[in-house]
Motif scaffolding. Structure first.
Motif, PDB file in Angstrom:
ATOM      1  N   LYS A  97      42.544  36.846  45.495  1.00 32.91           N
ATOM      2  CA  LYS A  97      43.330  37.032  46.526  1.00 32.91           C
ATOM      3  C   LYS A  97      44.968  37.441  45.677  1.00 32.91           C
ATOM      4  O   LYS A  97      45.077  36.956  44.626  1.00 32.91           O
ATOM      5  N   MET A  98      45.497  38.505  46.493  1.00 36.65           N
ATOM      6  CA  MET A  98      46.785  38.744  45.850  1.00 36.65           C
ATOM      7  C   MET A  98      47.812  38.812  46.768  1.00 36.65           C
ATOM      8  O   MET A  98      47.636  39.206  48.215  1.00 36.65           O
ATOM      9  N   MET A 145      55.827  40.470  42.102  1.00 38.18           N
ATOM     10  CA  MET A 145      54.600  40.894  42.701  1.00 38.18           C
ATOM     11  C   MET A 145      53.888  41.955  41.848  1.00 38.18           C
ATOM     12  O   MET A 145      54.383  42.755  41.301  1.00 38.18           O
ATOM     13  N   PRO A 146      52.310  42.118  41.720  1.00 33.08           N
ATOM     14  CA  PRO A 146      51.600  41.259  42.602  1.00 33.08           C
ATOM     15  C   PRO A 146      51.659  39.811  42.217  1.00 33.08           C
ATOM     16  O   PRO A 146      51.536  39.526  40.804  1.00 33.08           O
ATOM     17  N   ALA A 147      51.107  38.740  43.012  1.00 34.58           N
ATOM     18  CA  ALA A 147      50.727  37.379  42.487  1.00 34.58           C
ATOM     19  C   ALA A 147      49.357  37.306  42.965  1.00 34.58           C
ATOM     20  O   ALA A 147      48.804  37.275  43.879  1.00 34.58           O
ATOM     21  N   VAL A 148      48.706  37.066  41.765  1.00 38.08           N
ATOM     22  CA  VAL A 148      47.095  37.097  41.777  1.00 38.08           C
ATOM     23  C   VAL A 148      46.535  35.937  41.756  1.00 38.08           C
ATOM     24  O   VAL A 148      46.880  35.349  40.513  1.00 38.08           O
ATOM     25  N   PHE A 149      45.570  35.362  42.370  1.00 44.01           N
ATOM     26  CA  PHE A 149      44.915  34.285  42.338  1.00 44.01           C
ATOM     27  C   PHE A 149      43.512  34.646  42.174  1.00 44.01           C
ATOM     28  O   PHE A 149      42.798  35.226  43.027  1.00 44.01           O
ATOM     29  N   ASN A 151      39.887  32.512  42.245  1.00 49.90           N
ATOM     30  CA  ASN A 151      39.028  31.218  42.456  1.00 49.90           C
ATOM     31  C   ASN A 151      40.172  29.964  42.160  1.00 49.90           C
ATOM     32  O   ASN A 151      39.852  29.094  41.856  1.00 49.90           O
ATOM     33  N   GLY A 152      41.383  30.323  43.202  1.00 49.67           N
ATOM     34  CA  GLY A 152      42.266  29.307  43.428  1.00 49.67           C
ATOM     35  C   GLY A 152      43.325  28.992  42.121  1.00 49.67           C
ATOM     36  O   GLY A 152      44.050  28.160  42.346  1.00 49.67           O
ATOM     37  N   LYS A 153      43.121  29.963  41.251  1.00 53.04           N
ATOM     38  CA  LYS A 153      44.119  29.799  39.925  1.00 53.04           C
ATOM     39  C   LYS A 153      44.910  30.893  39.993  1.00 53.04           C
ATOM     40  O   LYS A 153      44.652  31.980  39.915  1.00 53.04           O
ATOM     41  N   PHE A 154      46.199  30.511  39.742  1.00 52.35           N
ATOM     42  CA  PHE A 154      47.223  31.505  39.781  1.00 52.35           C
ATOM     43  C   PHE A 154      47.136  32.293  38.290  1.00 52.35           C
ATOM     44  O   PHE A 154      47.392  31.539  37.408  1.00 52.35           O
ATOM     45  N   ILE A 155      46.810  33.550  38.104  1.00 52.66           N
ATOM     46  CA  ILE A 155      46.787  34.218  36.928  1.00 52.66           C
ATOM     47  C   ILE A 155      47.815  35.201  36.727  1.00 52.66           C
ATOM     48  O   ILE A 155      47.845  35.716  35.524  1.00 52.66           O
ATOM     49  N   GLY A 156      48.900  35.291  37.425  1.00 56.40           N
ATOM     50  CA  GLY A 156      49.916  35.899  37.190  1.00 56.40           C
ATOM     51  C   GLY A 156      49.975  37.332  37.964  1.00 56.40           C
ATOM     52  O   GLY A 156      49.641  37.467  39.079  1.00 56.40           O
ATOM     53  N   GLY A 157      50.576  38.324  37.195  1.00 54.33           N
ATOM     54  CA  GLY A 157      50.748  39.676  37.900  1.00 54.33           C
ATOM     55  C   GLY A 157      49.545  40.702  37.481  1.00 54.33           C
ATOM     56  O   GLY A 157      48.579  40.224  36.835  1.00 54.33           O
TER      57      GLY A 157
END
Length: 175
Positions: A97-98, A145-149, A151-157
């Motif tokens: 998800k982004m 942005m983007p803010a990338v998730f 599997n529920g984990k924030f991984i950055g852009g």
């Protein structure tokens, strides 16, 4: 004097010229931020990263204040809940998800990259003054942005973060 002393003097003079040239604009910007009452509220105590704005660099705090000024008054609890729900929805089922801006070049690149890998994703396009962006900044210390998730984990852009979408092992992306 040594060459390094002369280099330091030249750099110092150059820096002073730049500061002198842009000081009025910087002071006006800081005054407008101060007058707008754009003070950042402390981060929640239940967040995934739980970043306190006092631990952020001056530049990141300034960016948060600018975003806060653009957002204005908003329902903090509702925005926080919306961000938490968005993140949680990428856990079950596992997904990408982004949060993105429509025309941001890094967002466009992230969409293209995931399309090329044939990885399904949800792209929630927000505008620059969306409360989700401010809550993201308070929670994870970044408003870009983007803010990338994944599997529920924030991984950055796209190119930056921990590890960032481009640097993520492709086998870690849900299919």
């Amino acid at each position: 004097r040594s060459k390094s002393d002369l280099f330091y003097i030249i750099c110092s003079l150059f820096a002073m010229d730049i500061i002198r040239a842009y000081l009025p604009q910087l002071l006006v910007a800081l005054a407008l931020i101060q007058l707008s009452g754009a003070f950042i509220r402390p981060a929640s105590t239940t967040g995934a990263s739980n970043i306190s704005t006092t631990n952020l660099s001056f530049f990141k705090q300034l960016k948060l204040k600018i975003v806060s000024a653009g957002v204005g008054d908003y329902d903090v609890a509702a925005a926080k809940a919306a961000l938490d729900d968005f993140i949680a929805s990428s856990r079950d089922p596992p997904s990408v998800k982004m949060l993105t801006f429509q025309t941001c070049p890094f967002c466009v690149e992230a969409r293209r990259y995931l399309d090329e890998l044939d990885v399904p994703y949800v792209d929630k396009v927000i505008d620059r003054n969306d409360p989700l962006r401010l809550e993201l900044g308070k929670e994870f210390g970044r408003t870009s942005m983007p803010a990338v998730f994944v599997n529920g984990k924030f991984i950055g852009g796209m190119n930056d973060g921990s590890p960032g979408l481009k640097n993520l092992d492709v086998k870690d992306l849900p299919r």
